[in-house]
Design an enzyme around this catalytic site. Structure first.
Site, PDB file in Angstrom:
ATOM      1  N   THR A   1     -23.195  17.133 -45.865  1.00  0.00           N
ATOM      2  CA  THR A   1     -23.400  17.544 -44.468  1.00  0.00           C
ATOM      3  C   THR A   1     -24.235  18.819 -44.467  1.00  0.00           C
ATOM      4  OG1 THR A   1     -21.380  16.571 -43.642  1.00  0.00           O
ATOM      5  CG2 THR A   1     -22.141  18.520 -42.477  1.00  0.00           C
TER       6      THR A   1
ATOM      7  N   ARG B   1     -15.795   6.361 -35.836  1.00  0.00           N
ATOM      8  CA  ARG B   1     -15.130   7.644 -36.116  1.00  0.00           C
ATOM      9  C   ARG B   1     -16.117   8.804 -35.883  1.00  0.00           C
ATOM     10  NH1 ARG B   1     -16.321  12.065 -39.823  1.00  0.00           N
ATOM     11  NH2 ARG B   1     -14.382  13.026 -40.456  1.00  0.00           N
ATOM     12  N   VAL B   2     -15.639   9.836 -35.220  1.00  0.00           N
ATOM     13  CA  VAL B   2     -16.466  11.027 -35.011  1.00  0.00           C
ATOM     14  C   VAL B   2     -15.780  12.209 -35.685  1.00  0.00           C
ATOM     15  CG1 VAL B   2     -17.412  12.618 -33.283  1.00  0.00           C
ATOM     16  CG2 VAL B   2     -17.388  10.158 -32.822  1.00  0.00           C
ATOM     17  N   GLY B   3     -16.552  12.993 -36.403  1.00  0.00           N
ATOM     18  CA  GLY B   3     -15.991  14.142 -37.117  1.00  0.00           C
ATOM     19  C   GLY B   3     -16.262  15.459 -36.415  1.00  0.00           C
ATOM     20  N   ASP B   4     -15.918  16.517 -37.112  1.00  0.00           N
ATOM     21  CA  ASP B   4     -16.030  17.865 -36.538  1.00  0.00           C
ATOM     22  C   ASP B   4     -17.472  18.308 -36.300  1.00  0.00           C
ATOM     23  OD1 ASP B   4     -16.223  17.846 -39.421  1.00  0.00           O
ATOM     24  OD2 ASP B   4     -16.342  20.032 -39.284  1.00  0.00           O
TER      25      ASP B   4
ATOM     26  N   THR C   1     -18.339  22.408 -42.947  1.00  0.00           N
ATOM     27  CA  THR C   1     -18.456  21.141 -43.652  1.00  0.00           C
ATOM     28  C   THR C   1     -17.141  20.876 -44.362  1.00  0.00           C
ATOM     29  OG1 THR C   1     -19.582  19.918 -45.406  1.00  0.00           O
ATOM     30  CG2 THR C   1     -19.539  22.322 -45.639  1.00  0.00           C
ATOM     31  N   GLY C   2     -16.715  19.628 -44.363  1.00  0.00           N
ATOM     32  CA  GLY C   2     -15.451  19.329 -45.018  1.00  0.00           C
ATOM     33  C   GLY C   2     -14.774  18.161 -44.341  1.00  0.00           C
TER      34      GLY C   2
ATOM     35  N   GLY D   1     -13.390  16.461 -41.794  1.00  0.00           N
ATOM     36  CA  GLY D   1     -13.533  16.742 -40.373  1.00  0.00           C
ATOM     37  C   GLY D   1     -12.268  16.722 -39.548  1.00  0.00           C
TER      38      GLY D   1
HETATM   39  N1  ASP Z   1     -17.357  17.417 -41.740  1.00  0.00           N
HETATM   40  C1  ASP Z   1     -18.009  16.147 -41.866  1.00  0.00           C
HETATM   41  C2  ASP Z   1     -17.189  15.103 -41.150  1.00  0.00           C
HETATM   42  O1  ASP Z   1     -15.978  15.109 -41.271  1.00  0.00           O
HETATM   43  C3  ASP Z   1     -18.219  15.710 -43.268  1.00  0.00           C
HETATM   44  C4  ASP Z   1     -18.723  16.760 -44.204  1.00  0.00           C
HETATM   45  O2  ASP Z   1     -18.854  17.911 -43.850  1.00  0.00           O
HETATM   46  O3  ASP Z   1     -19.009  16.442 -45.347  1.00  0.00           O
HETATM   47  O4  ASP Z   1     -17.754  14.236 -40.530  1.00  0.00           O
END
Ligand code: ASP
Length: 326
Positions: free
Chosen positions: A193, A221-224, A244-245, A247
């Protein structure tokens, strides 16, 4: 409207970026990959710096830096994004302007070449904050943004990654478990990300994030990264943050805003606030990932609780600095 920057002051041009956090260690890095990520990050830093040093705003610099990484096949954003478990690519992005408090975001888009540009356009050319899927795509098309066929985002590298995950279903996130026993950020996963936070000459802060999400995620699915306050936040009075991480943890813990709130209400420094949120709280509950950020004085923060995070920054003198490992 929040306070506009004091024009009599010249703030120190600063740009900090990330290319994702995860199991990034010397042992599972090849010289080729290292070179690819280094040059991708450096190119993004230089592009953002070019914008800032020619008088551009922090918002423009963030969009420019993220666009470079979205166009690279090596990051999990735009061109190089990961696949969902059923083989589609669905992109999320968000952007916030710390001067005005305005924000824009897209989620689940499949044909917008640069989701961060669409997030920017929503912020500046609509009265909304977030548009999703077809609605976001129609908006982008009407605005004349670059559109592509969904296959543009299909890369061999990510296809192989999906195949590997399908062969080992415990590591996919298709079951929507609220807390995955086996975090998708460990094993051999290196996530990519991307995000950027900038401070311009007028003291205005902006932050943005763009992603393909988690590998093998359930479609829809929607992430952070699309969620203001979770994956992205900016406020001239406190800081700008891009995360990033994993989510789901970042959404539930409103991570980006939590860091800003600790500065605002507790008077904590940017680094102290981020350490508490990422290094203590998230770590304790099993949320892996990292954040980058800066404040109005140009202090930079790059905190993560994973083995590594692709990251870098550039300041006044224009020399990009990039690192990967802890
Ligand atoms: N944070 C992102 C998500 O959960 C993924 C990532 O940062 O690698 O969609």
């Amino acid at each position: 409207m929040r306070p506009v920057a004091d024009r009599s002051n010249r703030f120190p041009l600063t740009l900090v970026i990330h290319g994702g956090a995860g199991n990034i260690t010397r042992d599972n890095m090849t010289p080729e990959l290292e070179m690819r990520y280094r040059s991708g990050l450096e190119q993004a830093l230089k592009e953002g710096y070019r914008v800032l040093s020619s008088g551009g705003s922090s918002v423009e610099a963030v969009v420019a830096a993220i666009k470079v990484m979205e166009d690279s096949p090596w990051f999990n954003a735009g061109k190089g994004a990961v696949f969902t478990h059923n083989g589609t690519v669905e992109l999320d992005a968000s952007l916030m302007d710390g001067r005005t408090g305005l924000a824009g975001a897209v989620a689940g888009v499949k044909t917008i070449k640069n989701p961060i540009v669409a997030a920017h356009r929503i912020m500046t050319h609509s009265s909304y904050v977030m548009l999703i899927a077809n609605g976001a795509e129609e908006f982008a098309r009407n605005e004349g943004l670059a559109m592509v066929v969904p296959e543009y985002f299909h890369t061999q590298r990510q296809l192989e990654r999906l195949r590997k995950l399908r062969a080992n279903p415990d590591k996919t996130s298709k079951n929507q478990a609220p807390i995955l026993p086996d975090s998708p950020f460990f094993g051999d996963d290196k996530l990519g990300t991307v995000g950027a936070v900038a401070l311009d000459r007028l003291g205005n802060i902006a932050a943005g994030t763009s992603t393909g999400g988690t590998v093998g995620k359930r479609y829809g699915r929607v992430g952070d990264s699309a969620v203001i306050g979770a994956g992205t936040y900016a406020d001239n009075d406190t800081c700008g943050i891009s995360a990033t991480g994993h989510g789901e943890y970042f959404i539930r813990n409103v991570v980006a805003y939590d860091i800003a709130a600790r500065m605002k209400y507790r008077g904590q420094s940017l680094v102290d606030a981020a350490r508490e949120v990422i290094g203590k709280h998230l770590k304790k509950i099993g949320g892996s990932g990292g954040v980058i950020g800066l404040d109005r004085q140009g202090n930079i923060m790059m905190e993560f609780n994973t083995p590594g995070m692709y990251r870098g920054f550039i300041r006044e003198e224009g020399k990009p600095r990039v690192s990967f490992y802890d």
